[in-house]
Enzyme design. Sequence first.
Site, short mmCIF file in Angstrom:
data_model
loop_
_atom_site.label_atom_id
_atom_site.label_comp_id
_atom_site.label_asym_id
_atom_site.label_seq_id
_atom_site.Cartn_x
_atom_site.Cartn_y
_atom_site.Cartn_z
N ASN A 6 29.09 87.90 -29.11
CA ASN A 6 29.98 88.72 -28.28
C ASN A 6 29.72 90.16 -28.70
O ASN A 6 30.14 90.58 -29.77
CB ASN A 6 31.44 88.30 -28.55
N ARG A 88 28.54 86.09 -24.58
CA ARG A 88 29.69 86.35 -23.73
C ARG A 88 29.39 87.60 -22.92
O ARG A 88 29.05 88.65 -23.48
CB ARG A 88 30.91 86.60 -24.59
N HIS A 177 38.96 86.55 -18.66
CA HIS A 177 39.36 85.50 -19.62
C HIS A 177 38.92 84.11 -19.17
O HIS A 177 39.49 83.09 -19.59
CB HIS A 177 40.90 85.48 -19.85
N HIS A 205 47.23 83.22 -20.95
CA HIS A 205 46.39 83.71 -22.05
C HIS A 205 46.97 85.06 -22.46
O HIS A 205 46.75 86.07 -21.80
CB HIS A 205 44.93 83.85 -21.59
N ARG A 238 47.90 98.04 -21.78
CA ARG A 238 47.67 98.20 -20.34
C ARG A 238 48.96 97.96 -19.56
O ARG A 238 49.76 97.09 -19.92
CB ARG A 238 46.61 97.21 -19.85
N ASP A 280 51.16 96.04 -30.78
CA ASP A 280 51.04 94.73 -31.43
C ASP A 280 52.36 93.97 -31.30
O ASP A 280 53.42 94.48 -31.69
CB ASP A 280 50.69 94.96 -32.91
N MET A 281 52.28 92.76 -30.75
CA MET A 281 53.50 91.98 -30.49
C MET A 281 54.29 91.71 -31.77
O MET A 281 55.52 91.64 -31.74
CB MET A 281 53.15 90.68 -29.78
N GLY A 330 46.43 85.08 -29.04
CA GLY A 330 47.24 85.57 -30.18
C GLY A 330 48.75 85.46 -29.98
O GLY A 330 49.44 84.88 -30.81
N GLU A 384 37.01 80.40 -27.56
CA GLU A 384 35.99 80.86 -26.62
C GLU A 384 34.58 80.65 -27.18
O GLU A 384 33.66 80.31 -26.44
CB GLU A 384 36.23 82.34 -26.29
P1 AMP Z 1 44.35 88.36 -29.52
O1 AMP Z 1 43.90 89.50 -28.63
O2 AMP Z 1 44.24 87.02 -28.87
O3 AMP Z 1 43.74 88.40 -30.89
O4 AMP Z 1 45.93 88.59 -29.74
C1 AMP Z 1 46.44 89.74 -30.36
C2 AMP Z 1 47.96 89.75 -30.21
O5 AMP Z 1 48.48 88.56 -30.80
C3 AMP Z 1 48.63 90.92 -30.90
O6 AMP Z 1 49.62 91.49 -30.06
C4 AMP Z 1 49.31 90.27 -32.09
O7 AMP Z 1 50.49 90.93 -32.45
C5 AMP Z 1 49.64 88.90 -31.54
N1 AMP Z 1 49.91 87.96 -32.63
C6 AMP Z 1 49.05 87.46 -33.53
N2 AMP Z 1 49.70 86.67 -34.43
C7 AMP Z 1 51.02 86.70 -34.07
C8 AMP Z 1 52.21 86.10 -34.58
N3 AMP Z 1 52.19 85.31 -35.66
N4 AMP Z 1 53.39 86.35 -33.94
C9 AMP Z 1 53.42 87.15 -32.85
N5 AMP Z 1 52.33 87.74 -32.33
C10 AMP Z 1 51.14 87.52 -32.92
#
Ligand code: AMP
Length: 396
Positions: A6, A88, A177, A205, A238, A280-281, A330, A384
């Site tokens: 990737n 990818r 995705h 996703h 976004r 970041d969530m 995530g 993926e």
């Molecule tokens: P990804 O792009 O699939 O790597 O996802 C990234 C997102 O997943 C970010 O917003 C992270 O904050 C969130 N994330 C990863 N681990 C956790 C967790 N344990 N609880 C809540 N959100 C998470």
Amino acid sequence: MILVVNAGSSSIKFKLYKIENKTPVALVEGLAERIAVDGALTIKRGEDKYEYKDQYDNHLMAVNSILKHFKELEVIKNENDIKGIGFRVVHGGDKIVKTVELTEENKKAVEDNIKLAPLHNPGALTAINAFQKGLPNAKLVGCFDTSFHQTMPKKNYLYSVPLKWYENHKVRKYGFHGISFDYITHKSSEVLNKKLEDTNLIICHLGNGASMCCVKNGKSYDTTMGLTPLAGLMMGTRSGDIDSSILQYMAKELNLDIYELTDILNKQSGLLGISEISSDMRDVSNAALNDKNPKAISALELYTQRIAEYIIKFANHLEGKVDAIVFTAGIGENSIITRELVIDKIKILNIKLDSSLNEQNYEDYLEISSQNSDIKVYKIRTDEELMICKETINFI
Ligand code: AMP
């Protein structure tokens, strides 16, 4: 062995698999980065991590360095151990409808689609050319994020703009995705014990980028992203769908041009824009749950409301015959509060979570709906790289 790649304009993420009895077993993974700046390579093998500083003036130097260190670590004996490389690629336009061997003609299609994915396709193409030089005997295979969605009907991919925009300029919904949606569709049909062609899903996703897919009879029927990944759901940075006239209005208000404003919609909106805390969530949900921060609460509300609305729309596409709603990536895989709020916001379907299952640790998947839910809900870990590896094996 199969190498999965990737690549971006300055980095190459990779994972090497050995194929044992047709089953891929991951050997090492890593990242070559800072290409054309200086150069840094990390290779992980199980718990062990190896770090190198080599100078990478271009992608080919990074490829040669990766291969050199594979040999040093005795991961491969020589280059010929790697029989195939699966890349990818983000945008295949409307010509590439499935995984393809990267012949000169298909590489040209990747190049032609640079206009549609200027941030993504150039890096992939540079890496493809570099690996072709570094590993001239390996078969090169392209897996496209758009190709899974090429089964969408016209009524779901056309925009209500002048038809000439589609005919002459390729303006339509493509969706992204797709590699993850393809993986989750296969995995779900296994888990549900249904034939792929009988499987109806709503897949969420939810990563830093986020989109949903309505899978009808094992194929993409609709998705939330559009011509670009800016459309649909609210994401980390976004905006997702907005009234397009906001651009004209804010251009005047802020005296910015269309490029600067689109950049704000891509990089300063979404969770970051509304919470004013983070994209970041984990940060946003901590601030909402622990500190009762009103902006973070509002961000979570907006984020989950949009997903719930699309679940209802997609359930209607499926005439209510939904085998499962699947959360992945995530946030989808890990955020208890996101799944809880999304399901809680669906009022016209009887979907119920089992709160202890929603919170429970799991390996690759877990059903999290309660006994009295009309539709099953799962959390499933996406993979993926494994999907690309399996697709590449099919060409060898
Ligand atoms: P990804 O792009 O699939 O790597 O996802 C990234 C997102 O997943 C970010 O917003 C992270 O904050 C969130 N994330 C990863 N681990 C956790 C967790 N344990 N609880 C809540 N959100 C998470």
